[in-house]
Write a protein that holds these residues in place. Sequence first.
Motif, mmCIF file in Angstrom:
data_model
loop_
_atom_site.group_PDB
_atom_site.id
_atom_site.type_symbol
_atom_site.label_atom_id
_atom_site.label_comp_id
_atom_site.label_asym_id
_atom_site.label_seq_id
_atom_site.Cartn_x
_atom_site.Cartn_y
_atom_site.Cartn_z
ATOM 1 N N GLY A 8 0.828 -1.199 0.000
ATOM 2 C CA GLY A 8 0.000 0.000 0.000
ATOM 3 C C GLY A 8 0.860 1.246 0.000
ATOM 4 N N LEU A 9 0.683 2.098 -1.014
ATOM 5 C CA LEU A 9 1.495 3.299 -1.186
ATOM 6 C C LEU A 9 0.593 4.525 -1.176
ATOM 7 C CD1 LEU A 9 4.172 4.768 -1.958
ATOM 8 C CD2 LEU A 9 3.575 4.328 -4.362
ATOM 9 N N LEU A 10 0.830 5.446 -0.249
ATOM 10 C CA LEU A 10 0.156 6.733 -0.233
ATOM 11 C C LEU A 10 1.075 7.771 -0.850
ATOM 12 C CD1 LEU A 10 -2.214 8.600 0.643
ATOM 13 C CD2 LEU A 10 -0.949 8.983 2.779
ATOM 14 N N VAL A 11 0.610 8.439 -1.906
ATOM 15 C CA VAL A 11 1.372 9.513 -2.538
ATOM 16 C C VAL A 11 0.674 10.830 -2.214
ATOM 17 C CG1 VAL A 11 2.326 10.429 -4.676
ATOM 18 C CG2 VAL A 11 2.055 7.959 -4.398
ATOM 19 N N THR A 12 1.285 11.643 -1.354
ATOM 20 C CA THR A 12 0.744 12.976 -1.119
ATOM 21 C C THR A 12 1.145 13.869 -2.294
ATOM 22 O OG1 THR A 12 2.668 13.896 0.042
ATOM 23 C CG2 THR A 12 1.086 12.612 1.363
ATOM 24 N N GLY A 13 0.244 14.775 -2.669
ATOM 25 C CA GLY A 13 0.520 15.558 -3.868
ATOM 26 C C GLY A 13 0.504 14.707 -5.119
ATOM 27 N N GLY A 14 -0.240 13.604 -5.083
ATOM 28 C CA GLY A 14 -0.207 12.641 -6.179
ATOM 29 C C GLY A 14 -0.933 13.090 -7.429
ATOM 30 N N ALA A 15 -1.614 14.231 -7.391
ATOM 31 C CA ALA A 15 -2.222 14.781 -8.593
ATOM 32 C C ALA A 15 -1.319 15.810 -9.269
ATOM 33 C CB ALA A 15 -3.572 15.432 -8.265
ATOM 34 N N GLY A 16 -0.172 16.095 -8.671
ATOM 35 C CA GLY A 16 0.713 17.122 -9.202
ATOM 36 C C GLY A 16 1.609 16.613 -10.317
ATOM 37 N N PHE A 17 2.504 17.479 -10.742
ATOM 38 C CA PHE A 17 3.390 17.193 -11.873
ATOM 39 C C PHE A 17 4.224 15.941 -11.634
ATOM 40 C CE2 PHE A 17 7.799 18.515 -13.462
ATOM 41 C CZ PHE A 17 7.660 17.834 -14.663
ATOM 42 N N ILE A 18 5.006 15.928 -10.569
ATOM 43 C CA ILE A 18 5.854 14.772 -10.270
ATOM 44 C C ILE A 18 5.029 13.659 -9.641
ATOM 45 C CG2 ILE A 18 7.822 13.954 -8.922
ATOM 46 C CD1 ILE A 18 9.001 16.789 -9.171
ATOM 47 N N GLY A 19 4.138 14.016 -8.731
ATOM 48 C CA GLY A 19 3.349 13.009 -8.038
ATOM 49 C C GLY A 19 2.528 12.147 -8.973
ATOM 50 N N SER A 20 1.927 12.745 -9.996
ATOM 51 C CA SER A 20 1.089 11.964 -10.905
ATOM 52 C C SER A 20 1.914 10.982 -11.728
ATOM 53 C CB SER A 20 0.295 12.891 -11.829
ATOM 54 O OG SER A 20 1.151 13.696 -12.622
ATOM 55 N N GLU A 21 3.162 11.347 -12.047
ATOM 56 C CA GLU A 21 4.033 10.412 -12.772
ATOM 57 C C GLU A 21 4.438 9.249 -11.860
ATOM 58 O OE1 GLU A 21 6.123 8.975 -16.133
ATOM 59 O OE2 GLU A 21 4.604 10.541 -15.932
ATOM 60 N N ILE A 22 4.681 9.545 -10.591
ATOM 61 C CA ILE A 22 4.965 8.473 -9.633
ATOM 62 C C ILE A 22 3.772 7.525 -9.539
ATOM 63 C CG2 ILE A 22 5.385 7.963 -7.192
ATOM 64 C CD1 ILE A 22 6.872 10.674 -7.046
ATOM 65 N N VAL A 23 2.569 8.092 -9.466
ATOM 66 C CA VAL A 23 1.363 7.274 -9.351
ATOM 67 C C VAL A 23 1.217 6.356 -10.560
ATOM 68 C CG1 VAL A 23 -1.163 7.368 -9.373
ATOM 69 C CG2 VAL A 23 0.131 8.856 -7.832
ATOM 70 N N ARG A 24 1.386 6.903 -11.758
ATOM 71 C CA ARG A 24 1.248 6.077 -12.965
ATOM 72 C C ARG A 24 2.222 4.908 -12.948
ATOM 73 N NH1 ARG A 24 0.133 11.165 -15.351
ATOM 74 N NH2 ARG A 24 2.341 11.589 -15.709
ATOM 75 N N ARG A 25 3.447 5.178 -12.593
ATOM 76 C CA ARG A 25 4.457 4.124 -12.608
ATOM 77 C C ARG A 25 4.273 3.144 -11.449
ATOM 78 N NH1 ARG A 25 9.102 5.192 -15.986
ATOM 79 N NH2 ARG A 25 8.436 6.794 -17.433
ATOM 80 N N ALA A 26 3.780 3.625 -10.317
ATOM 81 C CA ALA A 26 3.532 2.734 -9.185
ATOM 82 C C ALA A 26 2.379 1.789 -9.483
ATOM 83 C CB ALA A 26 3.238 3.549 -7.930
#
Length: 363
Positions: A8-26
């Motif tokens: 389980g991974l929580l990404v804060t700021g996950g809708a932002g520029f860097i965060g959204s790319e992390i989310v896609r790859r995760a």
Amino acid sequence: MSAEGRTGLLVTGGAGFIGSEIVRRAVAGGYAVRVLDSFRPDVHGDPTIAVEALDALGVEVVRADVRDGDALDGALRGIDVVCHQAAKVGLGVDFQDAPDYVSSNDLGTATVLAAMDRAGVDRFVVASSMVVYGEGAYRTSSDDPTRPPARRREDLEAGRFDPIGPDGEPLRPELIDEAFALDPRNVYAQTKAAQEHLASSWARATGGRAIALRYHNVYGPGMPANTPYAGVASLFRSAIARGESPRVFEDGGQRRDFVHVADVADANLAAVEATGRVDPDSFAAYNVGSGAVHTIGEMAAAIAGPDGPQPVVTGEFRLGDVRHVTASSARIADALGWRAAVGFQDGMREFRDAPLRAAVVER
């Protein structure tokens, strides 16, 4: 561990520029991802597109501020590791931004870490920045290592942009590594250094595992457009999209390391994995750069390309800016096996035509 047996991974700021790319790859890597984001209007403008993109990935979205402890308590259920990207970025407009920087970045980080302690989540990756180094590393004309003081206004006004050594000669910049002392020189930099210290203190107090990633100049598709808080690459790209020449401050000779957002996302996932292997009560910081040094002027020309509006060097300056800061990323390569994969020319060629996020609400 999530109900499906995935990390389980929580990404804060996950809708932002860097965060959204992390989310896609995760998501592609098999993580059970949850996003907590406040969708601030000075970052996102209309958040509809960002929300729809996260929904399409099957990601649960918690719309809340990282300073909301109650929201964090709920968002941390079933979470094994937190990737903390939420922050107010950039140099800012003026010193009136200082309270928001300190509250968003430092109070926000402290609130996240306190909630993790309550939830028993012991793995943490935080977005830091190369700005914590200040002016970076230099050598004098006699090859002695030195860290120069802040540049003087009178020198900048006279067009003397390079730091000067005690012998009156310009200093020679070199790569800086993680062993150098931090030397933050503006409000944003101070908050990034404080985030690192908070992460280290949390790890020591709770037995947690924390990694800070000191990003260099991140660029790539999806950067926000037309905001004073965006990176310089976004400002240049926005100008070109308007048919205007990018305005390059100083003489354009400022040395930086431009790293693609896809590489930064991969560095975060490497750090997330590493927090599952290291000993408790541990903190480590790593530089995240491409490994190639380029000037601001070179970057502006690369984005413009041969047919776009050509950059204009203005001689303007901002007192909070540093002249040269480039760092070695050897430590993260050795420790985590991460190396940047996107080269400067290829990345800038892609970025030249890539879509930006819609213009945000201006102050």
